[in-house]
Motif scaffolding. Structure first.
Motif, PDB file in Angstrom:
ATOM      1  N   ASP A   1      45.513  34.707  51.943  1.00 20.45           N
ATOM      2  CA  ASP A   1      44.064  34.702  51.758  1.00 20.45           C
ATOM      3  C   ASP A   1      43.655  35.693  50.670  1.00 20.45           C
ATOM      4  OD1 ASP A   1      44.062  33.000  53.968  1.00 20.45           O
ATOM      5  OD2 ASP A   1      43.602  34.615  55.365  1.00 20.45           O
ATOM      6  N   ILE A   2      44.283  36.856  50.667  1.00 22.20           N
ATOM      7  CA  ILE A   2      43.975  37.889  49.684  1.00 22.20           C
ATOM      8  C   ILE A   2      44.437  37.459  48.295  1.00 22.20           C
ATOM      9  CG2 ILE A   2      44.360  40.290  49.039  1.00 22.20           C
ATOM     10  CD1 ILE A   2      42.648  39.858  51.603  1.00 22.20           C
ATOM     11  N   THR A   3      45.620  36.877  48.228  1.00 26.03           N
ATOM     12  CA  THR A   3      46.144  36.400  46.947  1.00 26.03           C
ATOM     13  C   THR A   3      45.251  35.317  46.364  1.00 26.03           C
ATOM     14  OG1 THR A   3      48.373  36.901  47.721  1.00 26.03           O
ATOM     15  CG2 THR A   3      48.195  35.471  45.800  1.00 26.03           C
ATOM     16  N   ALA A   4      44.815  34.396  47.189  1.00 26.98           N
ATOM     17  CA  ALA A   4      43.909  33.344  46.724  1.00 26.98           C
ATOM     18  C   ALA A   4      42.580  33.940  46.277  1.00 26.98           C
ATOM     19  CB  ALA A   4      43.685  32.322  47.830  1.00 26.98           C
ATOM     20  N   SER A   5      42.130  34.974  46.956  1.00 27.64           N
ATOM     21  CA  SER A   5      40.879  35.629  46.571  1.00 27.64           C
ATOM     22  C   SER A   5      40.982  36.244  45.181  1.00 27.64           C
ATOM     23  CB  SER A   5      40.517  36.712  47.582  1.00 27.64           C
ATOM     24  OG  SER A   5      40.300  36.154  48.839  1.00 27.64           O
ATOM     25  N   LEU A   6      42.123  36.850  44.891  1.00 27.20           N
ATOM     26  CA  LEU A   6      42.325  37.418  43.558  1.00 27.20           C
ATOM     27  C   LEU A   6      42.307  36.321  42.498  1.00 27.20           C
ATOM     28  CD1 LEU A   6      42.959  39.732  41.643  1.00 27.20           C
ATOM     29  CD2 LEU A   6      45.370  39.484  42.240  1.00 27.20           C
ATOM     30  N   ALA A   7      42.962  35.216  42.770  1.00 30.11           N
ATOM     31  CA  ALA A   7      42.981  34.105  41.811  1.00 30.11           C
ATOM     32  C   ALA A   7      41.580  33.523  41.617  1.00 30.11           C
ATOM     33  CB  ALA A   7      43.945  33.025  42.295  1.00 30.11           C
ATOM     34  N   ILE A   8      40.860  33.333  42.690  1.00 31.15           N
ATOM     35  CA  ILE A   8      39.500  32.782  42.600  1.00 31.15           C
ATOM     36  C   ILE A   8      38.586  33.741  41.850  1.00 31.15           C
ATOM     37  CG2 ILE A   8      37.458  32.226  43.987  1.00 31.15           C
ATOM     38  CD1 ILE A   8      39.443  30.994  46.037  1.00 31.15           C
ATOM     39  N   ALA A   9      38.692  35.034  42.142  1.00 32.14           N
ATOM     40  CA  ALA A   9      37.861  36.021  41.448  1.00 32.14           C
ATOM     41  C   ALA A   9      38.161  36.027  39.956  1.00 32.14           C
ATOM     42  CB  ALA A   9      38.083  37.407  42.044  1.00 32.14           C
ATOM     43  N   ALA A  10      39.439  35.949  39.598  1.00 31.06           N
ATOM     44  CA  ALA A  10      39.817  35.959  38.176  1.00 31.06           C
ATOM     45  C   ALA A  10      39.287  34.725  37.459  1.00 31.06           C
ATOM     46  CB  ALA A  10      41.330  36.047  38.038  1.00 31.06           C
ATOM     47  N   VAL A  11      39.450  33.563  38.050  1.00 35.09           N
ATOM     48  CA  VAL A  11      38.968  32.322  37.422  1.00 35.09           C
ATOM     49  C   VAL A  11      37.448  32.357  37.271  1.00 35.09           C
ATOM     50  CG1 VAL A  11      38.700  29.842  37.789  1.00 35.09           C
ATOM     51  CG2 VAL A  11      40.929  30.916  38.120  1.00 35.09           C
ATOM     52  N   CYS A  12      36.748  32.746  38.318  1.00 34.85           N
ATOM     53  CA  CYS A  12      35.282  32.796  38.265  1.00 34.85           C
ATOM     54  C   CYS A  12      34.795  33.842  37.273  1.00 34.85           C
ATOM     55  CB  CYS A  12      34.708  33.087  39.644  1.00 34.85           C
ATOM     56  SG  CYS A  12      34.917  31.737  40.805  1.00 34.85           S
ATOM     57  N   PHE A  13      35.434  35.006  37.267  1.00 32.59           N
ATOM     58  CA  PHE A  13      35.017  36.057  36.348  1.00 32.59           C
ATOM     59  C   PHE A  13      35.193  35.625  34.901  1.00 32.59           C
ATOM     60  CE2 PHE A  13      35.983  39.684  33.641  1.00 32.59           C
ATOM     61  CZ  PHE A  13      34.828  40.421  33.793  1.00 32.59           C
TER      62      PHE A  13
END
Length: 78
Positions: free
Chosen positions: A54-66
Protein backbone atom coordinates in the motif's frame (compact mmCIF):
# COMPACT_ATOMS: atom_id res chain seq x y z
CA UNK A 1 -12.30 4.37 17.43
CA UNK A 2 -11.05 0.92 16.47
CA UNK A 3 -8.66 0.29 13.59
CA UNK A 4 -10.21 -1.31 10.52
CA UNK A 5 -9.86 -5.07 10.17
CA UNK A 6 -9.25 -4.99 6.42
CA UNK A 7 -6.54 -3.21 4.48
CA UNK A 8 -7.18 -0.31 2.16
CA UNK A 9 -5.23 0.31 -1.01
CA UNK A 10 -3.40 2.69 -1.36
CA UNK A 11 -2.61 4.77 1.72
CA UNK A 12 -3.89 8.28 1.11
CA UNK A 13 -1.98 9.53 4.17
CA UNK A 14 1.29 8.26 2.71
CA UNK A 15 0.44 9.54 -0.78
CA UNK A 16 -0.17 13.05 0.58
CA UNK A 17 3.07 12.94 2.58
CA UNK A 18 5.01 11.75 -0.46
CA UNK A 19 3.47 14.44 -2.69
CA UNK A 20 4.51 17.07 -0.16
CA UNK A 21 7.97 15.51 -0.03
CA UNK A 22 8.30 15.63 -3.82
CA UNK A 23 7.36 19.31 -3.91
CA UNK A 24 10.50 20.08 -1.89
CA UNK A 25 12.88 17.79 -3.80
CA UNK A 26 15.17 20.60 -5.01
CA UNK A 27 15.01 22.63 -1.81
CA UNK A 28 17.37 22.76 1.13
CA UNK A 29 14.61 21.55 3.49
CA UNK A 30 14.03 18.34 1.48
CA UNK A 31 15.58 16.02 4.12
CA UNK A 32 12.98 17.18 6.65
CA UNK A 33 10.13 16.37 4.27
CA UNK A 34 11.75 13.07 3.33
CA UNK A 35 11.83 12.11 7.01
CA UNK A 36 8.21 13.23 7.36
CA UNK A 37 7.13 11.04 4.43
CA UNK A 38 9.00 8.06 5.83
CA UNK A 39 7.58 8.67 9.31
CA UNK A 40 4.00 8.81 8.04
CA UNK A 41 4.58 5.63 6.02
CA UNK A 42 6.11 3.85 9.00
CA UNK A 43 3.20 4.79 11.25
CA UNK A 44 0.70 3.40 8.73
CA UNK A 45 2.47 0.04 8.77
CA UNK A 46 3.17 0.09 12.51
CA UNK A 47 -0.48 0.74 13.34
CA UNK A 48 -1.43 -2.17 11.12
CA UNK A 49 -3.75 -0.25 8.82
CA UNK A 50 -1.56 -0.70 5.71
CA UNK A 51 0.97 -3.09 4.27
CA UNK A 52 4.22 -2.31 2.47
CA UNK A 53 2.48 -2.75 -0.91
CA UNK A 54 0.00 0.00 0.00
CA UNK A 55 2.84 2.38 0.87
CA UNK A 56 4.78 1.53 -2.28
CA UNK A 57 1.72 2.15 -4.43
CA UNK A 58 1.18 5.45 -2.62
CA UNK A 59 4.68 6.58 -3.54
CA UNK A 60 4.09 5.67 -7.18
CA UNK A 61 0.71 7.41 -7.27
CA UNK A 62 2.12 10.53 -5.59
CA UNK A 63 5.01 10.67 -8.06
CA UNK A 64 2.78 10.28 -11.12
CA UNK A 65 0.27 12.86 -9.87
CA UNK A 66 2.96 15.32 -8.82
CA UNK A 67 4.83 15.20 -12.10
CA UNK A 68 1.62 15.27 -14.17
CA UNK A 69 0.51 18.37 -12.28
CA UNK A 70 3.97 19.90 -12.70
CA UNK A 71 3.82 19.35 -16.45
CA UNK A 72 0.33 20.85 -16.67
CA UNK A 73 1.27 23.93 -14.65
CA UNK A 74 4.54 24.57 -16.48
CA UNK A 75 3.04 24.04 -19.94
CA UNK A 76 0.09 26.36 -19.27
CA UNK A 77 2.48 29.28 -18.71
CA UNK A 78 3.93 29.08 -22.25
Amino acid sequence: MACPTSYSFPSIHAAAAFALMLSFINKQSYPVYLLFGLFVSFTRIYLGVHQLEDITASLAIAAVCFYAFDILVNDSGN
